[in-house]
Design a protein around this motif. Sequence first.
Motif, short mmCIF file in Angstrom:
data_model
loop_
_atom_site.label_atom_id
_atom_site.label_comp_id
_atom_site.label_asym_id
_atom_site.label_seq_id
_atom_site.Cartn_x
_atom_site.Cartn_y
_atom_site.Cartn_z
N ALA A 1 0.83 -1.20 0.00
CA ALA A 1 0.00 0.00 0.00
C ALA A 1 0.87 1.26 0.00
CB ALA A 1 -0.93 -0.01 1.20
N GLU A 2 2.00 1.22 0.69
CA GLU A 2 2.91 2.37 0.69
C GLU A 2 3.47 2.61 -0.71
OE1 GLU A 2 5.83 1.37 3.58
OE2 GLU A 2 4.47 1.57 5.30
N ILE A 3 3.84 1.54 -1.39
CA ILE A 3 4.36 1.67 -2.75
C ILE A 3 3.26 2.18 -3.69
CG2 ILE A 3 5.26 0.38 -4.72
CD1 ILE A 3 6.65 -1.46 -2.67
N ALA A 4 2.06 1.62 -3.54
CA ALA A 4 0.94 2.06 -4.38
C ALA A 4 0.64 3.54 -4.18
CB ALA A 4 -0.29 1.22 -4.08
N ALA A 5 0.74 4.02 -2.93
CA ALA A 5 0.49 5.44 -2.66
C ALA A 5 1.53 6.31 -3.36
CB ALA A 5 0.51 5.69 -1.15
N LYS A 6 2.77 5.88 -3.37
CA LYS A 6 3.81 6.63 -4.07
C LYS A 6 3.55 6.67 -5.57
CE LYS A 6 7.47 5.52 -0.74
NZ LYS A 6 8.76 4.79 -0.53
N ILE A 7 3.05 5.55 -6.11
CA ILE A 7 2.75 5.51 -7.55
C ILE A 7 1.61 6.48 -7.88
CG2 ILE A 7 1.88 4.07 -9.43
CD1 ILE A 7 3.25 1.68 -8.02
N ARG A 8 0.56 6.48 -7.05
CA ARG A 8 -0.58 7.36 -7.30
C ARG A 8 -0.19 8.83 -7.17
NH1 ARG A 8 -3.17 3.23 -4.03
NH2 ARG A 8 -4.54 1.94 -5.35
N ALA A 9 0.77 9.13 -6.29
CA ALA A 9 1.18 10.52 -6.08
C ALA A 9 2.26 10.97 -7.07
CB ALA A 9 1.70 10.68 -4.64
N ALA A 10 2.78 10.04 -7.86
CA ALA A 10 3.89 10.36 -8.76
C ALA A 10 3.48 11.40 -9.80
CB ALA A 10 4.38 9.09 -9.45
N LYS A 11 4.39 12.32 -10.07
CA LYS A 11 4.13 13.36 -11.06
C LYS A 11 4.93 13.13 -12.35
CE LYS A 11 2.85 17.01 -7.80
NZ LYS A 11 2.57 16.08 -6.69
N ARG B 1 10.78 4.81 -9.63
CA ARG B 1 11.47 4.76 -8.35
C ARG B 1 10.65 4.01 -7.30
NH1 ARG B 1 13.42 9.97 -9.65
NH2 ARG B 1 11.69 11.01 -8.56
N ALA B 2 9.35 4.23 -7.31
CA ALA B 2 8.49 3.53 -6.35
C ALA B 2 8.53 2.03 -6.57
CB ALA B 2 7.07 4.06 -6.45
N LEU B 3 8.44 1.61 -7.82
CA LEU B 3 8.41 0.18 -8.13
C LEU B 3 9.77 -0.48 -7.97
CD1 LEU B 3 6.03 0.26 -11.22
CD2 LEU B 3 5.58 -0.91 -9.05
N ASN B 4 10.84 0.28 -8.23
CA ASN B 4 12.19 -0.28 -8.07
C ASN B 4 12.47 -0.68 -6.63
OD1 ASN B 4 13.20 -0.27 -10.70
ND2 ASN B 4 13.81 1.89 -10.57
N HIS B 5 11.83 -0.02 -5.69
CA HIS B 5 11.87 -0.40 -4.28
C HIS B 5 13.32 -0.50 -3.75
CE1 HIS B 5 9.73 -3.11 -1.04
NE2 HIS B 5 9.97 -1.88 -0.60
N TYR B 6 14.09 0.53 -4.06
CA TYR B 6 15.48 0.54 -3.59
C TYR B 6 15.58 0.71 -2.08
CZ TYR B 6 17.36 0.60 -8.32
OH TYR B 6 17.70 0.26 -9.61
N ASP B 7 14.49 1.14 -1.45
CA ASP B 7 14.52 1.31 0.00
C ASP B 7 13.91 0.11 0.72
OD1 ASP B 7 11.97 1.74 -0.95
OD2 ASP B 7 11.51 3.41 0.38
N GLY B 8 13.80 -1.02 0.03
CA GLY B 8 13.21 -2.20 0.65
C GLY B 8 13.91 -3.47 0.26
N GLY B 9 13.36 -4.57 0.72
CA GLY B 9 13.91 -5.87 0.39
C GLY B 9 15.00 -6.31 1.34
N SER B 10 15.29 -7.60 1.28
CA SER B 10 16.35 -8.21 2.08
C SER B 10 16.56 -9.61 1.54
CB SER B 10 15.95 -8.27 3.56
OG SER B 10 14.82 -9.14 3.73
N VAL B 11 17.63 -10.24 1.98
CA VAL B 11 17.84 -11.63 1.60
C VAL B 11 16.68 -12.49 2.07
CG1 VAL B 11 19.29 -13.66 1.98
CG2 VAL B 11 20.35 -11.44 1.54
N GLU B 12 16.19 -12.21 3.27
CA GLU B 12 15.08 -12.99 3.82
C GLU B 12 13.80 -12.78 3.02
OE1 GLU B 12 18.30 -12.62 6.53
OE2 GLU B 12 17.11 -11.02 5.58
N LYS B 13 13.51 -11.54 2.63
CA LYS B 13 12.29 -11.27 1.86
C LYS B 13 12.39 -11.91 0.47
CE LYS B 13 9.41 -9.51 3.15
NZ LYS B 13 8.23 -10.13 3.80
#
Length: 473
Positions: free
Chosen positions: A253-263, A270-282
Amino acid sequence: MPEISRRAFGGLVGGGAVTAVAGTTTAAEAAAAVEAAPAERPFRARPAASGKRPNILVILGDDLGWADLSSYGAPHIKTPHLDRLARQGVRFTNAYSGSATCSPTRFSLYTGRYPGRTPGGLAEPIANKTQGLDPNHPTLASLLKKAGYSTALIGKWHCGWLPDYSPTKSGWDEFFGNFGGVLEYFSKLGQLGTYDLYEGDAEYKDLRYYTTVLTERAVEYVSRDHEQPWLLNLNFTTPHWPWLAEGDEETGAEIAAKIRAAKSQAEVSRALNHYDGGSVEKYTEMVQSLDAAVGEVLGALRRSGQEDDTVVVFASDNGGERWSYLWPLSGEKFVLQEGGIRVPTLVRWPSRIDGHQVSHEPLFTPDWTATLLELGGARPDPAFPLDGTSLAGYLLRGEALPERDLFWRVRANRALRRGDWKYYRDADGTDHLYDLAADQREQADLAPDKPELLAELKAAWEKIAGTLLPYPA
């Protein structure tokens, strides 16, 4: 030369006994499984009288790295269903994607040709509505359809958007999935910033985890009472970013909100690339969910009574990225080093191919197109000659594969493999030469030592490249 070739030895890294422990839950059970299960043996065809044409199930993972399966060496990812598929058929250690990114490889699978043969294949990857697979170009689906197959594509298309491009315009009778290259797994907001889940050419609303949705559709398709042989291209987006597993609705939902707010398109990306997320475990969760999904589909196939007469091909569309386990390869998605194009590849056809086998023959995506067309009794269109070589003679009749070069071209790199030798030009324009049998990791550059061989392979690359469309400025 010893009985196990240098190429074979290189391919055994990360494989073999690991395959035998799939599906176990404790160390003791794993050890017992290793003892009890037959070891992988070098591939050998089982000649037989030709039977009826098979159903064809081609399953693609998305950005799945070469060693991301436990049967290929991942020490932390458990993939019992895919490991079982490997045990039931052939595991390939020198299999490659048609390119280093999503849509060019899909072009090479659908057309059986180098991506650079068609304008849409020059995009690396497709990112706007002006690019796509020409509906007039023959495809794996259109040629098999002409030969009497029912055809369906479920999942990621990434060969162009409506209104000009669609699987149903290129030979598939049915389509359920996303047109673009990436989407948020719950909201289905894609790379154009819009909703991207369709049935045919109409939007289909389903906000559940995408892998689950695709699995249900695939189970339904293979469970049908088919009157004709069928082709199903099942293209998961897993484990492609954004890094979301089942239950991660809040992050989605956080990523979707960034996509909807994108100009801008850049902000969507950038929102979909998710450079601020993920991990080996995920990432591990995502790969294991892909494995479970494949297990569900193969279970439905077994229950339908069609398992023996269905050839299953599983692979990735290109090498892994960020969180992938690629050891011992160098490079990743986007580049033509081994980590960007060597992919896990499994084939099963119980009625014609024995299990517990491993093959070290080099091959790439367009070969599967040629192979599946031959198995389905379909003829390539002579006006669009294939660049792949059919593996049917090798797999079914024990014929040696013809000597040929494997060729890749992307904007930043070039590569050609001939036998164990690989010519590679990096983004700086420097030419390299590697003996992959001795150096899978591409660290021992032999270009200064073998200038004549380097020149020969370079000339071979340039000869093929000269037949392709130039990149637009």
